[in-house]
Write an enzyme that holds these catalytic residues in place. Structure first.
Site, short mmCIF file in Angstrom:
data_model
loop_
_atom_site.label_atom_id
_atom_site.label_comp_id
_atom_site.label_asym_id
_atom_site.label_seq_id
_atom_site.Cartn_x
_atom_site.Cartn_y
_atom_site.Cartn_z
N ASN A 12 -0.15 1.32 9.27
CA ASN A 12 -0.97 1.92 8.21
C ASN A 12 -1.99 0.88 7.77
O ASN A 12 -1.65 -0.08 7.08
CB ASN A 12 -0.04 2.32 7.04
CG ASN A 12 -0.82 2.83 5.84
OD1 ASN A 12 -2.03 3.05 5.92
ND2 ASN A 12 -0.13 3.01 4.73
N LYS A 14 -4.33 1.28 5.74
CA LYS A 14 -4.76 1.50 4.35
C LYS A 14 -6.29 1.44 4.28
O LYS A 14 -6.94 1.81 5.25
CB LYS A 14 -4.07 0.51 3.41
CG LYS A 14 -2.55 0.51 3.62
CD LYS A 14 -1.78 -0.22 2.56
CE LYS A 14 -0.29 -0.15 2.87
NZ LYS A 14 0.55 -0.72 1.82
N HIS A 99 2.46 8.71 0.55
CA HIS A 99 2.61 7.26 0.43
C HIS A 99 2.68 6.90 -1.06
O HIS A 99 2.03 7.53 -1.89
CB HIS A 99 1.42 6.55 1.09
CG HIS A 99 1.65 5.08 1.23
ND1 HIS A 99 1.48 4.20 0.18
CD2 HIS A 99 2.06 4.32 2.28
CE1 HIS A 99 1.78 2.97 0.59
NE2 HIS A 99 2.12 3.02 1.86
N GLU A 101 1.35 4.68 -2.70
CA GLU A 101 0.04 4.40 -3.31
C GLU A 101 -0.66 5.69 -3.71
O GLU A 101 -1.43 5.71 -4.68
CB GLU A 101 -0.80 3.54 -2.35
CG GLU A 101 -0.26 2.11 -2.29
CD GLU A 101 -0.44 1.39 -0.97
OE1 GLU A 101 -1.29 1.79 -0.16
OE2 GLU A 101 0.30 0.41 -0.75
N GLU A 169 10.08 3.76 2.09
CA GLU A 169 9.31 2.59 1.67
C GLU A 169 9.61 2.28 0.21
O GLU A 169 9.01 2.89 -0.69
CB GLU A 169 7.81 2.84 1.83
CG GLU A 169 7.38 3.10 3.26
CD GLU A 169 5.91 2.74 3.49
OE1 GLU A 169 5.65 2.04 4.46
OE2 GLU A 169 5.06 3.12 2.68
N GLY A 175 3.95 -4.80 0.39
CA GLY A 175 2.96 -5.85 0.19
C GLY A 175 3.44 -7.03 -0.64
O GLY A 175 2.64 -7.83 -1.11
N SER A 215 6.88 -4.63 3.77
CA SER A 215 6.94 -6.04 4.18
C SER A 215 7.66 -6.25 5.51
O SER A 215 8.38 -7.24 5.68
CB SER A 215 7.59 -6.89 3.07
OG SER A 215 6.78 -6.87 1.91
P1 13P Z 1 3.28 -3.75 3.90
O1 13P Z 1 3.82 -3.78 5.31
O2 13P Z 1 1.97 -4.44 3.77
O3 13P Z 1 4.31 -4.17 2.91
O4 13P Z 1 2.95 -2.20 3.58
C1 13P Z 1 3.89 -1.25 3.84
C2 13P Z 1 3.28 0.08 3.70
O5 13P Z 1 2.92 0.50 2.61
C3 13P Z 1 3.09 0.87 4.92
O6 13P Z 1 2.75 2.18 4.63
#
Ligand code: 13P
Length: 253
Positions: A12, A14, A99, A101, A169, A175, A215
């Site tokens: 992803n 983003k 997601h 976010e 997740e 992150g 992560s």
């Molecule tokens: P990270 O791998 O940067 O922690 O992000 C995970 C994520 O949100 C994947 O959709």
């Protein structure tokens, strides 16, 4: 891992990636050798602006692409939205929906996430439905209950192995460099499989790929992927570095 399930590692990106960053997907394609191809599926979810060109460049690589969100609507006066059919037309096979976010920053509810997942399935895309608890919810001992509730609200009835991917997740692991313990991942993925069994029937649920995200790095991928009912990874930051993404794929293979 679930032995009968072919793992999927999805990246992803983003809101990262300009044309020049297509070098990343090209490098991933170069490193996706016959050994990896034999044992793990890969998907890259670039920003929508790059989806068509990334998909075209990956034709023949056996690497799939995906969108990061879609509208629940099929078409019409929805300025700024992108439909599932548009993503499919641009070459996508998957779309991430729900997601954290999107749930947090855009107030998306499970009801909306389910409508998006249904729109995706209608366009013959496989939705990657994301679920996960916040830190407060975990500390309050509510992680399992929160995730089960998200699943009940977000997963379309009638989904099965070929039409659904679920990604767990934990919000606090995204992150941050933090990951849950192997025992916590095991408990959660087992609970997700069981809840899907109640929602979809045991046979359909048994083949659905359950990804872990938050992560995931080359250094922790093997350990996370060794957990029962973890059938791959949804990778954020590390998917922007071809070597790291490939190392995670190798850990899954
Ligand atoms: P990270 O791998 O940067 O922690 O992000 C995970 C994520 O949100 C994947 O959709």
């Amino acid at each position: 891992m679930t032995r009968s399930i072919r793992p999927l590692v999805a990246g992803n990106w983003k809101m990262n990636g300009l044309k020049a960053d297509l070098a990343i997907s090209a490098e991933v394609a170069k490193g996706y050798d016959s050994e990896l191809k034999a044992s793990v599926d890969l998907a890259i979810c670039p920003p929508a602006s790059l989806l068509y060109v990334a998909s075209a460049a990956l034709v023949g690589s056996r690497i799939a692409t995906g969108g990061q969100d879609c509208s629940p609507q099929a078409s019409g006066a929805f300025t700024g939205e992108i439909s599932a059919a548009m993503l499919a037309d641009a070459g996508a096979s998957f779309v991430i929906v729900g997601h954290s976010e999107r749930r947090t920053l855009h107030g998306e509810t499970s009801t909306l996430v389910k409508a998006k997942a249904q729109a995706a399935q209608k366009a013959l895309l496989v939705p990657i439905v994301c679920v996960g608890e916040t830190r407060d919810e975990r500390e309050a001992g509510k992680a399992l209950a929160v995730v089960k509730k998200q699943l009940r609200g977000s997963v379309p009835e009638g989904s099965g192995a070929a039409t659904l991917v679920v990604a767990y997740e934990p919000v606090w692991a995204i992150g941050t460099g933090l990951t849950p313990t192997v025992a916590d991942v095991a408990d959660m993925h087992e609970a997700i499989r069981a809840e899907l069994g109640r929602l979809l029937g045991k046979a359909a649920a048994s083949g659905v790929r359950l990804l872990y995200g938050g992560s995931v790095k080359p250094s922790n991928a093997a350990e996370l992927m060794s957990v029962a009912h973890v059938d791959g990874a949804l990778v954020g930051g590390a998917s922007l570095k071809a070597e790291e993404f490939l190392a995670i794929a190798r850990a899954c293979a």
